[in-house]
Design an enzyme around this catalytic site. Structure first.
Site, PDB file in Angstrom:
ATOM      1  N   PHE A 222      40.608  41.089  86.347  1.00 40.60           N
ATOM      2  CA  PHE A 222      40.825  41.848  85.114  1.00 40.60           C
ATOM      3  C   PHE A 222      41.204  40.972  83.926  1.00 40.60           C
ATOM      4  CE2 PHE A 222      45.270  41.442  86.220  1.00 40.60           C
ATOM      5  CZ  PHE A 222      46.004  41.680  85.060  1.00 40.60           C
ATOM      6  N   LYS A 223      41.651  39.765  84.191  1.00 41.93           N
ATOM      7  CA  LYS A 223      42.029  38.886  83.090  1.00 41.93           C
ATOM      8  C   LYS A 223      40.839  38.560  82.187  1.00 41.93           C
ATOM      9  CE  LYS A 223      46.114  38.817  84.894  1.00 41.93           C
ATOM     10  NZ  LYS A 223      46.869  37.676  85.355  1.00 41.93           N
ATOM     11  N   ASP A 224      39.621  38.671  82.717  1.00 34.03           N
ATOM     12  CA  ASP A 224      38.427  38.434  81.891  1.00 34.03           C
ATOM     13  C   ASP A 224      38.341  39.412  80.728  1.00 34.03           C
ATOM     14  OD1 ASP A 224      37.353  36.297  83.401  1.00 34.03           O
ATOM     15  OD2 ASP A 224      36.425  37.692  84.808  1.00 34.03           O
TER      16      ASP A 224
ATOM     17  N   LEU B 238      40.555  37.619  78.283  1.00 25.43           N
ATOM     18  CA  LEU B 238      40.353  36.188  78.082  1.00 25.43           C
ATOM     19  C   LEU B 238      38.926  35.808  77.731  1.00 25.43           C
ATOM     20  CD1 LEU B 238      42.877  34.882  80.697  1.00 25.43           C
ATOM     21  CD2 LEU B 238      42.839  34.302  78.267  1.00 25.43           C
TER      22      LEU B 238
ATOM     23  N   THR C 262      44.854  34.596  85.968  1.00 27.07           N
ATOM     24  CA  THR C 262      44.856  34.199  84.558  1.00 27.07           C
ATOM     25  C   THR C 262      44.295  32.793  84.385  1.00 27.07           C
ATOM     26  OG1 THR C 262      46.716  35.619  83.942  1.00 27.07           O
ATOM     27  CG2 THR C 262      46.334  33.707  82.564  1.00 27.07           C
TER      28      THR C 262
END
Length: 495
Positions: A112-114, A117, A147
């Site tokens: 989910f960090k995509d 980011l 992350t």
């Protein structure tokens, strides 16, 4: 719109300044001075938009020093088909007609960090131009697993940037580590830290607060910023996907306009569930915010009692991205619920730094209880949930998502609340093949990247292309440091 530090609301910055700076000089987190509200028809307006269009619609009200054309270009690049493997970007899956899963792992690093980011590098690069910044920015990142790779991929070879990621030695999954240590790019660095995630995160915060280091780097033409969720440019894109999910459910006839939707989020550093709270604050009809923890259940205890106490046993679990005892983004929630009382927030943070604990006021505790529910799930139960979801629904989930499904089930049984609920699914199950295969009854595991093919063969589910491609990558980074020597890696990268 201006942004203020949670520890000093007189420290006001523009959006571009807040994003470039990352962490406030006093150690506080930059937060909007005022939260915009969605118009009465905003959800209807966004219902038939693409994800990229929704991102521009939502983020524009927070970024008044960025133009709509800039944000449109950024959204197209961040969430295009060359980055995400589904057109919907963050699709919502119907699990049982009353429970929905928001899949946030279809991006280039399968986590989910995509979602944030892939956007942050565009925001940061534009912010540097707007701020007339001539120095090169060095992004420092502490990661509990996801992350790091997402930040490395987002900032790979971005002009006028360097990035250095610290991860806890033996504290991430084998696939997560392989993703980071094989990272390509001329401006990247990766290093493991002896200790746990909190050691890495505290070390990075210490680097930001070191005036001598700041001066030394300035002399070399660099300044520090962050890609962790302490940076507002990380949290803002996360608000979008909760709003988008509600719009999708309306569009598909799963929710009526104004119908309450509970949201359950597997939570470590508190940024993901904080974004859901902000979506609720803006006017999305989100009901209960359900915080799901693993055995490192410091947040569960806090939300139930009002006492935050990190003085407890730290567990390395099969959901490592939640193996956290110091949840940085909780500070932003405290700032909001105290009515921007920076003195009260400063006092809580000082107690946490000195004693490892603090207790909020009765007024604040009552507010927390009305907004949030919380629960936790140990590794044994996590594996049982993975197995049950596959056997009953043929739905393959990772350990973090399993924790959320279990805690949602606990909440429903305890309260009788049968409202529709959305579970945030934070990572591809292929990032945690050993735990997932174990949950499916497999006892003999393949080594290295062969385990990806093993899980695929067992389930008939294809491994995401970015993970399948790891078998052809070479290890580039094998550095390992004690937590007190992280500064040496910074100076080496920026020599």
């Amino acid at each position: 719109m201006y942004y203020v530090s949670t520890r000093n609301k007189e420290d006001r910055r523009t959006a571009a300044q807040a994003i470039a700076q990352g962490l406030a000089a006093d150690g506080g987190l930059m937060t909007p001075e005022v939260f915009p509200k969605l118009s009465q028809n905003a959800l209807e307006t966004m219902r038939d938009m693409s994800y990229q269009q929704r991102a521009v619609y939502v983020m524009g009200s927070f970024l008044d020093d960025f133009t709509s054309s800039e944000l449109s270009a950024f959204a197209s690049r961040a969430y295009g088909p060359d980055k995400f493997d589904v057109k919907a970007v963050a699709p919502v899956r119907d699990v049982d007609g009353n429970t929905y899963c928001l899949e946030l792992w279809h991006g280039p690093t399968c986590a989910f960090k995509d979602m944030a980011l892939q956007m942050l590098p565009h925001l940061l690069s534009a912010a540097l131009v707007k701020n007339q910044e001539e120095k090169t920015v060095c992004i420092l990142v502490a990661t509990s697993g996801d992350t790091g790779k997402a930040a490395l991929e987002g900032f790979k070879d971005v002009e006028k940037t360097r990035i250095l990621v610290f991860y806890p030695k033996d504290g991430v999954s084998a696939i997560q580590q392989l993703q980071m240590v094989t990272q390509e790019g001329e401006n990247v660095g990766v290093c493991s830290v002896v200790g746990n995630f909190d050691d890495a995160q505290t070390g990075v915060k210490r680097l930001f607060a070191d005036p001598a280091l700041r001066e030394q780097l300035a002399g070399r033409g660099f300044f520090l910023s962050s890609a962790n969720s302490i940076n507002w440019g990380r949290v803002l894109p996360q608000i979008v996907y909760y709003i988008s999910a509600y719009c999708d459910l309306m569009r598909d006839g799963k929710l009526q306009k104004g119908e309450a939707l509970n949201v359950c989020v597997p939570t470590g550093n508190f940024g993901n569930i904080l974004a859901a709270y902000y979506a609720k604050t803006m006017g999305v009809p989100i009901g209960k915010l359900i915080c799901a923890s693993n055995s490192n259940n410091v947040l569960t205890d806090f939300l139930r009692t009002g006492v935050y106490d990190r003085n407890r046993t730290f567990y390395n679990t099969m959901s490592p991205s939640m193996d956290i005892l110091i949840s940085s983004n909780l500070e932003r929630l405290l700032f909001a619920l105290t009515g921007h009382d920076d003195a009260e927030v400063r006092d809580y943070m000082a107690q946490l730094n000195q004693d490892g604990r603090y207790e909020v006021s009765p007024v604040l505790r009552d507010k927390l209880g009305k907004l949030f529910a919380a629960g936790y799930c140990d590794d044994t139960r996590t594996q049982q949930v993975i197995g049950r979801m596959w056997n009953e629904h043929k739905y393959l989930i990772d350990p973090h998502t399993a924790v959320a499904f279990e805690v949602l089930d606990q909440y429903r049984k305890e309260t009788g609340d049968a409202s529709p609920a959305l579970v945030a699914s934070t990572a591809s199950p292929f990032k945690f093949c050993d735990s997932v295969l174990g949950a499916l009854g497999v006892t003999e595991l393949e080594q290295g990247t062969a385990i990806l093919e093993q899980l695929s063969a067992r389930t008939g589910v294809a491994a995401p292309a970015p993970l399948a491609g790891l078998k052809d990558k070479s290890v580039r980074f094998a550095q390992n440091v004690e937590k007190d020597h992280m500064v040496d890696q910074v100076l080496e990268l920026l020599k």
